[in-house]
Write an enzyme that holds these catalytic residues in place. Structure first.
Site, PDB file in Angstrom:
ATOM      1  CB  THR A 105      -2.725   9.612  41.913  1.00 17.78           C
ATOM      2  OG1 THR A 105      -3.819   9.461  40.990  1.00 17.78           O
ATOM      3  CG2 THR A 105      -1.691  10.246  41.387  1.00 17.78           C
ATOM      4  CD  GLU A 208      -8.822   7.806  29.072  1.00 20.55           C
ATOM      5  OE1 GLU A 208      -7.502   7.930  29.469  1.00 20.55           O
ATOM      6  OE2 GLU A 208      -9.726   7.999  29.966  1.00 20.55           O
ATOM      7  CG  ASP A 288     -12.192   4.228  34.294  1.00 15.63           C
ATOM      8  OD1 ASP A 288     -11.003   4.211  34.990  1.00 15.63           O
ATOM      9  OD2 ASP A 288     -12.707   5.143  33.237  1.00 15.63           O
TER      10      ASP A 288
HETATM   11  P1  IMP Z   1      -7.003   8.665  42.714  1.00 12.98           P
HETATM   12  O1  IMP Z   1      -5.945   8.328  41.778  1.00 12.98           O
HETATM   13  O2  IMP Z   1      -7.548   7.504  43.558  1.00 12.98           O
HETATM   14  O3  IMP Z   1      -7.211  10.111  43.350  1.00 12.98           O
HETATM   15  O4  IMP Z   1      -8.494   8.511  41.637  1.00 12.98           O
HETATM   16  C1  IMP Z   1      -8.500   9.659  40.676  1.00 12.98           C
HETATM   17  C2  IMP Z   1      -7.647  10.083  39.541  1.00 12.98           C
HETATM   18  O5  IMP Z   1      -7.798   8.582  38.740  1.00 12.98           O
HETATM   19  C3  IMP Z   1      -7.799  10.983  38.660  1.00 12.98           C
HETATM   20  O6  IMP Z   1      -7.479  12.040  39.098  1.00 12.98           O
HETATM   21  C4  IMP Z   1      -7.262  10.652  37.327  1.00 12.98           C
HETATM   22  O7  IMP Z   1      -5.827  10.894  37.241  1.00 12.98           O
HETATM   23  C5  IMP Z   1      -7.496   9.056  37.144  1.00 12.98           C
HETATM   24  N1  IMP Z   1      -8.663   8.630  36.369  1.00 12.98           N
HETATM   25  C6  IMP Z   1      -9.751   8.317  36.925  1.00 12.98           C
HETATM   26  N2  IMP Z   1     -10.609   7.800  35.704  1.00 12.98           N
HETATM   27  C7  IMP Z   1      -9.695   8.110  34.745  1.00 12.98           C
HETATM   28  C8  IMP Z   1      -9.813   8.043  33.385  1.00 12.98           C
HETATM   29  O8  IMP Z   1     -10.909   7.596  32.795  1.00 12.98           O
HETATM   30  N3  IMP Z   1      -9.030   8.471  32.590  1.00 12.98           N
HETATM   31  C9  IMP Z   1      -7.626   8.679  32.974  1.00 12.98           C
HETATM   32  N4  IMP Z   1      -7.449   9.044  34.197  1.00 12.98           N
HETATM   33  C10 IMP Z   1      -8.538   8.669  35.101  1.00 12.98           C
HETATM   34 ZN    ZN Z   2      -8.974   4.655  34.306  1.00 16.35          ZN
END
Ligand code: IMP
Ligand code: ZN
Length: 351
Positions: A105, A208, A288
């Site tokens: 993100t 989910e 994940d």
């Molecule tokens: P980033 O986007 O690299 O900062 O990774 C972390 C983000 O991935 C979290 O803040 C969530 O928005 C998303 N995320 C990670 N694992 C899950 C999950 O199992 N379900 C939904 N969103 C997830």
């Molecule tokens: Zn995920």
């Protein structure tokens, strides 16, 4: 080597494609400690042991989201994002992942000057650095967090559009993720349609948690339709939704340990992998958040074999079939198939 060790070694050597890996959730304790040193919070080990869910432990789904926040706060500069991306890519490569789709993100952190663009550039720069060094092809999806405004989500799609061109195809799509108990996925449908219209692929977290088996957003998101569904844990609880996924043959990204540790699935044996795999529906095993859930992709293959009685040729087929569900272009898919096949005989002959 006994049988259990032999299976673990087979799964490690198996060429694998990882299609559902969030950057922040994939960082391991070692990288977190480096981030702490950079921020000067190392001496008291402020967050040590607090950023992962160990073997045999389970926590409620809200807990991983608290952990992501800690990791995101520790990685608030371009330098930190570059370093964690490099570490995550190297770790996946060492585990036998030969094709990796990372997702993340984009963040705006005014106090350090990091912008969504510089965030994406830091990841792309680490991917470029790893290109000649690591034996893995890496692609990137930009993620929309369900907590975000529709405007922020649209900016992410525009960024993905721009970087799909500038990165010569490294940026391939959009992910919808974030706390499933928050917000309404329908709000993002116009944004997701815009992404589809400009040729970006869609990998969406859908159903989910149990409430989403009946929530109006689930059918609406499936109607888009997405190119892949993340988790889809409760889809088969609703025959209409299950029929949509089956009829459109939408591949599922299945993350056994993540679901068990976050308590959306009661045990490995009850994982919905069994439901879909037994119906020959396209299934891709993924991690994940390998750091937060203390797993690896080879461990997920081993667990699938142990839990559902998959043979080594079954594991091979599962991994090989995942190539078809990547967001790689046809040429790259063909190269990956050649790569996989070049290792097949040797791998299946060893006991
Ligand atoms: P980033 O986007 O690299 O900062 O990774 C972390 C983000 O991935 C979290 O803040 C969530 O928005 C998303 N995320 C990670 N694992 C899950 C999950 O199992 N379900 C939904 N969103 C997830
Ligand atoms: Zn995920």
């Amino acid at each position: 080597m006994d049988e259990a060790e032999g299976l673990a070694e087979f799964c490690r050597r198996l060429p694998k494609a990882e299609l559902h890996a969030h950057l922040s959730g994939s960082v391991t304790e070692a990288t977190i400690q480096k981030l702490q040193v950079k921020k000067g919070v190392a001496p008291d080990h402020a967050h040590q042991g607090d950023t992962s869910i160990g073997k045999g432990e389970t926590r409620q789904l809200q807990e991983p989201f608290r952990i992501f926040k800690i990791i995101q706060e520790l990685s608030d500069t371009e330098e930190a994002i570059f370093m964690m991306t490099e570490d995550v890519i190297s770790e996946f490569a060492a585990d036998g992942v030969r094709y990796l789709e990372l997702r993340s993100t984009p963040r705006h952190v005014p106090h350090t000057g990091m912008t969504p663009s510089s965030y994406v550039e830091s990841i792309l720069s680490a991917i470029q650095t790893c290109k000649d060094r690591e034996d893995v092809v890496v692609r990137l999806l930009l993620a929309i967090d369900r907590r975000q405004s529709v405007e922020t989500a649209m900016n992410t799609v525009r960024l993905a559009q721009e970087y799909a061109l500038r990165s010569h195809g490294v940026v391939v799509g959009i992910d919808l993720s974030g706390n499933p108990a928050v917000g309404d996925g329908r709000d993002f449908i116009p944004v997701l349609k815009e992404a589809q219209n400009c040729g970006l692929k869609l990998a969406l977290h859908i159903a989910e948690i149990s409430q989403q088996a009946t929530a109006p957003e689930t059918g609406a998101l499936l109607l888009l339709p997405p190119d892949r569904v993340g988790h889809g844990t409760f889809i088969h609880h609703n025959p209409d939704l299950a029929a949509m996924v089956a009829d459109k043959n939408i591949p599922l990204e299945l993350c056994l340990t993540s679901n068990v540790k976050a308590q959306t699935v009661a045990s490995y044996g009850e994982h919905h992998f069994q439901h879909w795999y037994s119906r020959k529906h396209p299934c891709v095993l993924c991690t994940d958040d390998k750091g937060v859930f203390c797993t690896t992709l080879s461990e997920e293959y081993r667990l699938a074999a142990e839990t559902f009685g998959l043979s080594r040729p079954d594991l091979w087929d599962l991994s090989f079939s995942s190539i078809a569900h990547t967001f790689a272009g046809e040429d790259l898919k063909q190269q990956l198939r050649l790569r996989w096949n070049s290792e097949k005989n040797k791998l299946l002959q060893t006991r």
